[in-house]
Design a protein around this motif. Structure first.
Motif, mmCIF file in Angstrom:
data_model
loop_
_atom_site.group_PDB
_atom_site.id
_atom_site.type_symbol
_atom_site.label_atom_id
_atom_site.label_comp_id
_atom_site.label_asym_id
_atom_site.label_seq_id
_atom_site.Cartn_x
_atom_site.Cartn_y
_atom_site.Cartn_z
ATOM 1 N N GLN A 32 34.457 34.379 37.432
ATOM 2 C CA GLN A 32 34.529 34.373 35.981
ATOM 3 C C GLN A 32 35.955 34.505 35.444
ATOM 4 O OE1 GLN A 32 31.486 36.371 33.654
ATOM 5 N NE2 GLN A 32 30.290 36.769 35.491
ATOM 6 N N CYS A 33 36.936 34.513 36.321
ATOM 7 C CA CYS A 33 38.343 34.538 35.917
ATOM 8 C C CYS A 33 38.606 33.338 35.003
ATOM 9 C CB CYS A 33 39.216 34.464 37.162
ATOM 10 S SG CYS A 33 40.987 34.507 36.862
ATOM 11 N N PRO A 34 39.115 33.560 33.791
ATOM 12 C CA PRO A 34 39.200 32.469 32.818
ATOM 13 C C PRO A 34 40.303 31.449 33.063
ATOM 14 C CG PRO A 34 40.108 34.472 31.895
ATOM 15 C CD PRO A 34 39.499 34.856 33.218
ATOM 16 N N ASP A 35 41.416 31.847 33.675
ATOM 17 C CA ASP A 35 42.503 30.879 33.813
ATOM 18 C C ASP A 35 43.326 31.027 35.087
ATOM 19 O OD1 ASP A 35 43.886 33.237 33.088
ATOM 20 O OD2 ASP A 35 44.043 32.606 30.997
ATOM 21 N N VAL A 36 43.666 32.246 35.479
ATOM 22 C CA VAL A 36 44.560 32.441 36.627
ATOM 23 C C VAL A 36 43.943 31.899 37.915
ATOM 24 C CG1 VAL A 36 45.719 34.163 38.073
ATOM 25 C CG2 VAL A 36 45.723 34.412 35.583
ATOM 26 N N CYS A 37 42.699 32.243 38.189
ATOM 27 C CA CYS A 37 42.058 31.781 39.428
ATOM 28 C C CYS A 37 41.830 30.273 39.450
ATOM 29 C CB CYS A 37 40.751 32.534 39.661
ATOM 30 S SG CYS A 37 40.967 34.321 39.837
ATOM 31 N N PRO A 38 41.291 29.667 38.381
ATOM 32 C CA PRO A 38 41.164 28.209 38.397
ATOM 33 C C PRO A 38 42.505 27.500 38.575
ATOM 34 C CG PRO A 38 39.842 29.131 36.634
ATOM 35 C CD PRO A 38 40.673 30.261 37.172
ATOM 36 N N LEU B 39 41.149 30.291 51.790
ATOM 37 C CA LEU B 39 40.153 31.358 51.738
ATOM 38 C C LEU B 39 40.283 32.073 50.402
ATOM 39 C CD1 LEU B 39 40.507 32.963 55.309
ATOM 40 C CD2 LEU B 39 38.922 31.161 54.569
ATOM 41 N N PHE B 40 39.182 32.129 49.655
ATOM 42 C CA PHE B 40 39.139 32.780 48.345
ATOM 43 C C PHE B 40 38.273 34.026 48.479
ATOM 44 C CE2 PHE B 40 37.037 33.477 44.244
ATOM 45 C CZ PHE B 40 38.059 33.332 43.321
ATOM 46 N N VAL B 41 38.886 35.196 48.415
ATOM 47 C CA VAL B 41 38.152 36.460 48.544
ATOM 48 C C VAL B 41 37.803 36.976 47.158
ATOM 49 C CG1 VAL B 41 38.232 38.840 49.377
ATOM 50 C CG2 VAL B 41 39.348 37.021 50.698
ATOM 51 N N THR B 42 36.517 37.135 46.889
ATOM 52 C CA THR B 42 36.130 37.649 45.580
ATOM 53 C C THR B 42 36.413 39.149 45.482
ATOM 54 O OG1 THR B 42 34.350 37.958 43.978
ATOM 55 C CG2 THR B 42 33.732 38.054 46.295
ATOM 56 N N VAL B 43 36.911 39.561 44.322
ATOM 57 C CA VAL B 43 37.069 40.989 44.038
ATOM 58 C C VAL B 43 35.936 41.459 43.122
ATOM 59 C CG1 VAL B 43 39.568 40.992 44.350
ATOM 60 C CG2 VAL B 43 38.624 40.497 42.082
ATOM 61 N N ASP B 44 34.934 40.596 42.949
ATOM 62 C CA ASP B 44 33.785 40.893 42.087
ATOM 63 C C ASP B 44 32.484 40.589 42.842
ATOM 64 O OD1 ASP B 44 32.200 41.507 39.903
ATOM 65 O OD2 ASP B 44 32.653 39.651 38.809
ATOM 66 N N PRO B 45 32.255 41.285 43.962
ATOM 67 C CA PRO B 45 31.061 40.966 44.765
ATOM 68 C C PRO B 45 29.750 41.254 44.044
ATOM 69 C CG PRO B 45 32.059 43.025 45.516
ATOM 70 C CD PRO B 45 33.015 42.408 44.535
ATOM 71 N N GLU B 46 29.801 42.062 43.006
ATOM 72 C CA GLU B 46 28.595 42.364 42.237
ATOM 73 C C GLU B 46 28.022 41.111 41.590
ATOM 74 O OE1 GLU B 46 27.385 44.998 38.272
ATOM 75 O OE2 GLU B 46 29.162 45.554 39.438
ATOM 76 N N ARG B 47 28.891 40.230 41.095
ATOM 77 C CA ARG B 47 28.427 39.031 40.404
ATOM 78 C C ARG B 47 28.610 37.758 41.232
ATOM 79 N NH1 ARG B 47 31.327 39.885 34.557
ATOM 80 N NH2 ARG B 47 33.138 39.913 35.954
ATOM 81 N N THR C 95 35.435 42.564 32.945
ATOM 82 C CA THR C 95 36.198 41.537 33.633
ATOM 83 C C THR C 95 36.948 42.219 34.762
ATOM 84 O OG1 THR C 95 37.751 39.701 33.354
ATOM 85 C CG2 THR C 95 38.235 41.745 32.146
ATOM 86 N N MET C 96 37.738 41.474 35.512
ATOM 87 C CA MET C 96 38.473 42.035 36.630
ATOM 88 C C MET C 96 39.965 41.787 36.446
ATOM 89 S SD MET C 96 36.011 43.302 38.498
ATOM 90 C CE MET C 96 36.984 43.802 39.930
ATOM 91 N N ASP C 97 40.741 42.835 36.675
ATOM 92 C CA ASP C 97 42.189 42.709 36.737
ATOM 93 C C ASP C 97 42.549 42.670 38.224
ATOM 94 O OD1 ASP C 97 44.818 42.589 35.996
ATOM 95 O OD2 ASP C 97 45.027 44.734 35.590
ATOM 96 N N HIS C 98 43.473 41.800 38.618
ATOM 97 C CA HIS C 98 43.772 41.702 40.047
ATOM 98 C C HIS C 98 45.132 41.067 40.287
ATOM 99 C CE1 HIS C 98 43.035 37.273 40.308
ATOM 100 N NE2 HIS C 98 42.205 37.508 39.315
ATOM 101 N N SER C 99 45.661 41.316 41.477
ATOM 102 C CA SER C 99 46.895 40.662 41.907
ATOM 103 C C SER C 99 46.662 39.169 42.017
ATOM 104 C CB SER C 99 47.328 41.214 43.268
ATOM 105 O OG SER C 99 47.454 42.617 43.268
ATOM 106 N N ALA C 100 47.728 38.393 41.884
ATOM 107 C CA ALA C 100 47.551 36.934 41.864
ATOM 108 C C ALA C 100 48.420 36.201 42.885
ATOM 109 C CB ALA C 100 47.846 36.400 40.465
ATOM 110 N N GLN C 101 48.992 36.912 43.847
ATOM 111 C CA GLN C 101 49.803 36.241 44.853
ATOM 112 C C GLN C 101 48.923 35.552 45.906
ATOM 113 O OE1 GLN C 101 49.592 39.524 44.404
ATOM 114 N NE2 GLN C 101 49.549 40.641 46.354
#
Length: 210
Positions: free
Chosen positions: A84-90, A113-121, A169-175
């Motif tokens: 559900q990341c609106p812009d950074v992940c896409p 490899l894309f690791v989700t930081v939101d396993p709940e959803r 929503t989720m805040d996360h590192s983006a590197q």
């Protein structure tokens, strides 16, 4: 956003996100894979020998357990994010698509490899549709909250749940991390870097491992 509504959203929604994000990051392909006298060997941060980022064990969108050993012989692009990341992940995933296109036949030796930081959803089914909207070989990884936390600690990734009026929503590192064909963490690339930078460093690792 209601998770049930997101899960039921047609696949074309993610295709639209992918196309829009790819357009946002598209830049001309320069001859960046060749070293020049005034050009450093790497565009990202060289973390060769770092005492972290050595292990990973999570489940992909097809229900298969995955570790870094599964991808020996390939360069891995590892990214932490959420559907559900609106812009950074896409944007990050669209850039990864552009990188794969620029690498040509060598893209077969690269794995995202894309690791989700939101396993709940982010269920396996949701990750399967999300990855397919970008590139056929991309893998989404999930696990229990404890497993995700362990993976984030191993790669020094920050993430946190942030409440919103309608949920969270989720805040996360983006590197993005680059892992070489021997399964060793080698390079960290920043989110604001270009597809040219990413392709340059991946090509460098591929040549090294040839």
């Amino acid at each position: 956003m209601n998770p049930d509504r997101l899960a039921a959203a047609p696949r074309r929604r993610w295709l639209g996100l992918a196309a829009a994000a790819l357009a946002a990051v598209a830049v001309p392909w320069l001859a960046g894979c060749e070293r020049g006298a005034d050009r450093p060997a790497l565009r990202g941060i060289d973390v060769t020998g770092a005492p972290y980022g050595r292990t990973l064990s999570l489940t992909d969108q097809h229900g298969q357990r995955r570790t870094l050993q599964d991808f020996r012989g390939k360069v891995v692009m590892l990214y932490f994010g959420f559907v559900q990341c609106p812009d950074v992940c896409p944007t990050a995933l669209a850039r990864a698509v552009e990188v794969m296109q620029r690498l040509g036949p060598d893209a077969e030796r690269v794995q995202l490899l894309f690791v989700t930081v939101d396993p709940e959803r982010d269920t396996p089914a949701l990750l399967r549709d999300y990855m397919a909207a970008f590139y056929p070989s991309f893998l989404g990884l999930t696990g229990t909250p404890d497993e995700i936390a362990a993976a984030a600690r191993e790669f020094k990734v920050y993430y946190a749940k942030v409440p919103t009026g309608s949920g969270y929503t989720m805040d996360h590192s983006a590197q993005t991390y680059l892992i070489d064909a021997q399964g060793r963490l080698r390079i960290v690339l920043k989110h604001e870097q270009t597809a040219d930078d990413y392709a340059h460093d991946i090509a460098w690792l591929l040549r090294e491992g040839a």
